[in-house]
Write a protein that holds these residues in place. Structure first.
Motif, PDB file in Angstrom:
ATOM      1  N   LEU A  48       3.419  -5.521   0.721  1.00  0.00           N
ATOM      2  CA  LEU A  48       3.356  -4.181   1.308  1.00  0.00           C
ATOM      3  C   LEU A  48       1.914  -3.717   1.264  1.00  0.00           C
ATOM      4  O   LEU A  48       1.239  -3.864   0.235  1.00  0.00           O
ATOM      5  N   ALA A  49       1.437  -3.157   2.371  1.00  0.00           N
ATOM      6  CA  ALA A  49       0.060  -2.661   2.395  1.00  0.00           C
ATOM      7  C   ALA A  49      -0.083  -1.594   3.464  1.00  0.00           C
ATOM      8  O   ALA A  49       0.636  -1.600   4.467  1.00  0.00           O
ATOM      9  N   GLU A  50      -1.005  -0.682   3.230  1.00  0.00           N
ATOM     10  CA  GLU A  50      -1.359   0.326   4.219  1.00  0.00           C
ATOM     11  C   GLU A  50      -2.584  -0.184   4.979  1.00  0.00           C
ATOM     12  O   GLU A  50      -3.647  -0.398   4.381  1.00  0.00           O
ATOM     13  N   LEU A  51      -2.426  -0.386   6.282  1.00  0.00           N
ATOM     14  CA  LEU A  51      -3.443  -1.014   7.107  1.00  0.00           C
ATOM     15  C   LEU A  51      -3.728  -0.175   8.350  1.00  0.00           C
ATOM     16  O   LEU A  51      -2.994   0.760   8.665  1.00  0.00           O
ATOM     17  N   ARG A  52      -4.767  -0.526   9.052  1.00  0.00           N
ATOM     18  CA  ARG A  52      -5.018   0.106  10.353  1.00  0.00           C
ATOM     19  C   ARG A  52      -3.894  -0.285  11.311  1.00  0.00           C
ATOM     20  O   ARG A  52      -3.429  -1.436  11.299  1.00  0.00           O
ATOM     21  N   PRO A  53      -3.466   0.643  12.175  1.00  0.00           N
ATOM     22  CA  PRO A  53      -2.409   0.303  13.135  1.00  0.00           C
ATOM     23  C   PRO A  53      -2.736  -0.921  13.976  1.00  0.00           C
ATOM     24  O   PRO A  53      -1.844  -1.716  14.291  1.00  0.00           O
ATOM     25  N   THR A  54      -4.001  -1.100  14.326  1.00  0.00           N
ATOM     26  CA  THR A  54      -4.366  -2.262  15.138  1.00  0.00           C
ATOM     27  C   THR A  54      -4.166  -3.563  14.362  1.00  0.00           C
ATOM     28  O   THR A  54      -3.799  -4.593  14.947  1.00  0.00           O
TER      29      THR A  54
ATOM     30  N   GLN B  79       6.335   2.454  11.431  1.00  0.00           N
ATOM     31  CA  GLN B  79       5.119   2.956  10.814  1.00  0.00           C
ATOM     32  C   GLN B  79       4.035   1.870  10.875  1.00  0.00           C
ATOM     33  O   GLN B  79       3.946   1.007   9.995  1.00  0.00           O
ATOM     34  N   LEU B  80       3.213   1.927  11.919  1.00  0.00           N
ATOM     35  CA  LEU B  80       2.213   0.877  12.102  1.00  0.00           C
ATOM     36  C   LEU B  80       1.114   0.929  11.049  1.00  0.00           C
ATOM     37  O   LEU B  80       0.359  -0.038  10.890  1.00  0.00           O
ATOM     38  N   ARG B  81       0.998   2.019  10.321  1.00  0.00           N
ATOM     39  CA  ARG B  81       0.006   2.090   9.249  1.00  0.00           C
ATOM     40  C   ARG B  81       0.517   1.438   7.956  1.00  0.00           C
ATOM     41  O   ARG B  81      -0.241   1.344   6.981  1.00  0.00           O
ATOM     42  N   ARG B  82       1.778   1.026   7.943  1.00  0.00           N
ATOM     43  CA  ARG B  82       2.350   0.414   6.743  1.00  0.00           C
ATOM     44  C   ARG B  82       3.007  -0.898   7.146  1.00  0.00           C
ATOM     45  O   ARG B  82       3.954  -0.898   7.927  1.00  0.00           O
ATOM     46  N   MET B  83       2.495  -1.994   6.611  1.00  0.00           N
ATOM     47  CA  MET B  83       2.960  -3.308   7.018  1.00  0.00           C
ATOM     48  C   MET B  83       3.633  -4.037   5.872  1.00  0.00           C
ATOM     49  O   MET B  83       3.264  -3.874   4.705  1.00  0.00           O
TER      50      MET B  83
ATOM     51  N   ARG C  64      -6.639 -10.940   2.764  1.00  0.00           N
ATOM     52  CA  ARG C  64      -7.514 -10.085   1.943  1.00  0.00           C
ATOM     53  C   ARG C  64      -7.108  -8.622   2.055  1.00  0.00           C
ATOM     54  O   ARG C  64      -7.212  -7.867   1.080  1.00  0.00           O
ATOM     55  N   GLN C  65      -6.633  -8.210   3.222  1.00  0.00           N
ATOM     56  CA  GLN C  65      -6.179  -6.818   3.365  1.00  0.00           C
ATOM     57  C   GLN C  65      -4.851  -6.605   2.639  1.00  0.00           C
ATOM     58  O   GLN C  65      -4.640  -5.562   2.011  1.00  0.00           O
ATOM     59  N   LEU C  66      -3.955  -7.586   2.710  1.00  0.00           N
ATOM     60  CA  LEU C  66      -2.694  -7.474   1.980  1.00  0.00           C
ATOM     61  C   LEU C  66      -2.924  -7.498   0.471  1.00  0.00           C
ATOM     62  O   LEU C  66      -2.159  -6.903  -0.297  1.00  0.00           O
ATOM     63  N   ALA C  67      -3.973  -8.187   0.028  1.00  0.00           N
ATOM     64  CA  ALA C  67      -4.263  -8.264  -1.408  1.00  0.00           C
ATOM     65  C   ALA C  67      -4.581  -6.895  -1.992  1.00  0.00           C
ATOM     66  O   ALA C  67      -4.424  -6.685  -3.202  1.00  0.00           O
ATOM     67  N   ALA C  68      -5.013  -5.959  -1.158  1.00  0.00           N
ATOM     68  CA  ALA C  68      -5.316  -4.612  -1.632  1.00  0.00           C
ATOM     69  C   ALA C  68      -4.059  -3.771  -1.821  1.00  0.00           C
ATOM     70  O   ALA C  68      -4.130  -2.657  -2.361  1.00  0.00           O
ATOM     71  N   GLY C  69      -2.909  -4.283  -1.384  1.00  0.00           N
ATOM     72  CA  GLY C  69      -1.645  -3.571  -1.542  1.00  0.00           C
ATOM     73  C   GLY C  69      -0.846  -4.081  -2.723  1.00  0.00           C
ATOM     74  O   GLY C  69      -1.378  -4.246  -3.829  1.00  0.00           O
ATOM     75  N   TRP C  70       0.423  -4.335  -2.483  1.00  0.00           N
ATOM     76  CA  TRP C  70       1.354  -4.761  -3.541  1.00  0.00           C
ATOM     77  C   TRP C  70       2.142  -5.952  -3.037  1.00  0.00           C
ATOM     78  O   TRP C  70       2.436  -6.053  -1.845  1.00  0.00           O
ATOM     79  N   HIS C  71       2.452  -6.881  -3.933  1.00  0.00           N
ATOM     80  CA  HIS C  71       3.391  -7.935  -3.556  1.00  0.00           C
ATOM     81  C   HIS C  71       4.140  -8.447  -4.780  1.00  0.00           C
ATOM     82  O   HIS C  71       3.689  -8.285  -5.916  1.00  0.00           O
ATOM     83  N   VAL C  72       5.282  -9.038  -4.498  1.00  0.00           N
ATOM     84  CA  VAL C  72       6.095  -9.660  -5.539  1.00  0.00           C
ATOM     85  C   VAL C  72       6.267 -11.133  -5.173  1.00  0.00           C
ATOM     86  O   VAL C  72       6.430 -11.484  -4.004  1.00  0.00           O
ATOM     87  N   ARG C  73       6.182 -11.992  -6.195  1.00  0.00           N
ATOM     88  CA  ARG C  73       6.418 -13.424  -6.019  1.00  0.00           C
ATOM     89  C   ARG C  73       7.805 -13.730  -6.557  1.00  0.00           C
ATOM     90  O   ARG C  73       8.192 -13.231  -7.622  1.00  0.00           O
TER      91      ARG C  73
END
Length: 232
Positions: free
Chosen positions: A8-14, A54-58, A81-90
């Motif tokens: 889960l990450a908050e990203l630019r819509p593009t 919500q295109l700002r949240r992927m 690298r952008q997803l790494a700034a958010g959260w993830h579960v393995r």
């Protein structure tokens, strides 16, 4: 043992739109088996609402050869690298209901589990577009059931137009998740999920649909200021 992740990450819509259009593949990322990139939805939101896409949240759900491949993606790939700034579960795969063409080799079940251990549930479906009104009628009560259930620590939905939809939920225990599935929870209208499954068997909403159960192995980062989402 392959490793599954949910990001889960908050990203630019593009950025999100680009990932929806072209997700990472095994050809572009060594060690990746399969990936689904999706825009988040708010469970239980009105059908026509900005909260429905919500295109700002992927979100990204992925299967990997091993954890080294996950680490390489998060360190070396532009999207990673952008997803790494958010959260993830393995996660470790435990059980499957129905089957997905994208992951045809998953067994119905592997390993054992304690009914009191935490569990992650992921659903992934390819919708029959003409069945969307029926799906919304039966699915939205289930969304609210899962969203408000005291056994979940995180519950959300995501989509990739035109027909891919997914849900993701983290549960305090296998027991509480199974009670919800079978309509035995001590909550108002506990049979909403069970009733929707009966309707789906009567006439399927989807071209394909699978529910997957996982054991969370580790979580990384924060989501909207939260960490420790997986119960310990």
């Amino acid at each position: 043992m392959t490793i599954f992740t949910f990001h889960l990450a908050e990203l630019r819509p593009t950025t999100t739109a680009g990932a929806l259009w072209k997700a990472p593949t095994a050809a572009s990322m060594p060690g990746l088996r399969h990936a689904e990139c999706l825009a988040l939805m708010q469970l239980g939101a009105p059908t026509v609402s900005p909260a429905r896409m919500q295109l700002r949240r992927m979100a990204m759900f992925a299967r990997w050869e091993d954890e080294a491949a996950v680490d390489a993606f998060l360190a070396d790939d532009a999207l990673g690298r952008q997803l790494a700034a958010g959260w993830h579960v393995r996660m470790q795969f435990l059980r499957r209901w129905s089957r997905l063409a994208a992951m045809p080799d998953l067994p119905a079940r592997t390993g054992q589990w304690d009914p009191e251990e935490p569990v992650v549930a992921v659903t992934l479906a390819r919708m029959r577009l003409l069945e969307a009104p029926r799906f919304l009628r039966w699915g939205k009560p289930v969304e609210r059931l899962v969203r408000d259930h005291p056994g979940t620590t995180l519950a959300l939905a995501a989509m990739r137009p035109p027909r891919t939809i997914s849900t993701f939920s983290v549960w305090r225990s296998v027991r509480e998740m199974e009670e919800m599935v079978h309509g035995h929870s001590a909550v108002p209208a506990p049979d909403r999920h069970a009733a929707a499954m009966v309707e789906r068997r009567r006439r399927d909403f989807h071209h394909e649909f699978a529910t997957l159960r996982f054991r969370p192995l580790s979580e990384h980062g924060e989501w909207q200021g939260r960490s420790g989402i997986v119960p310990r």
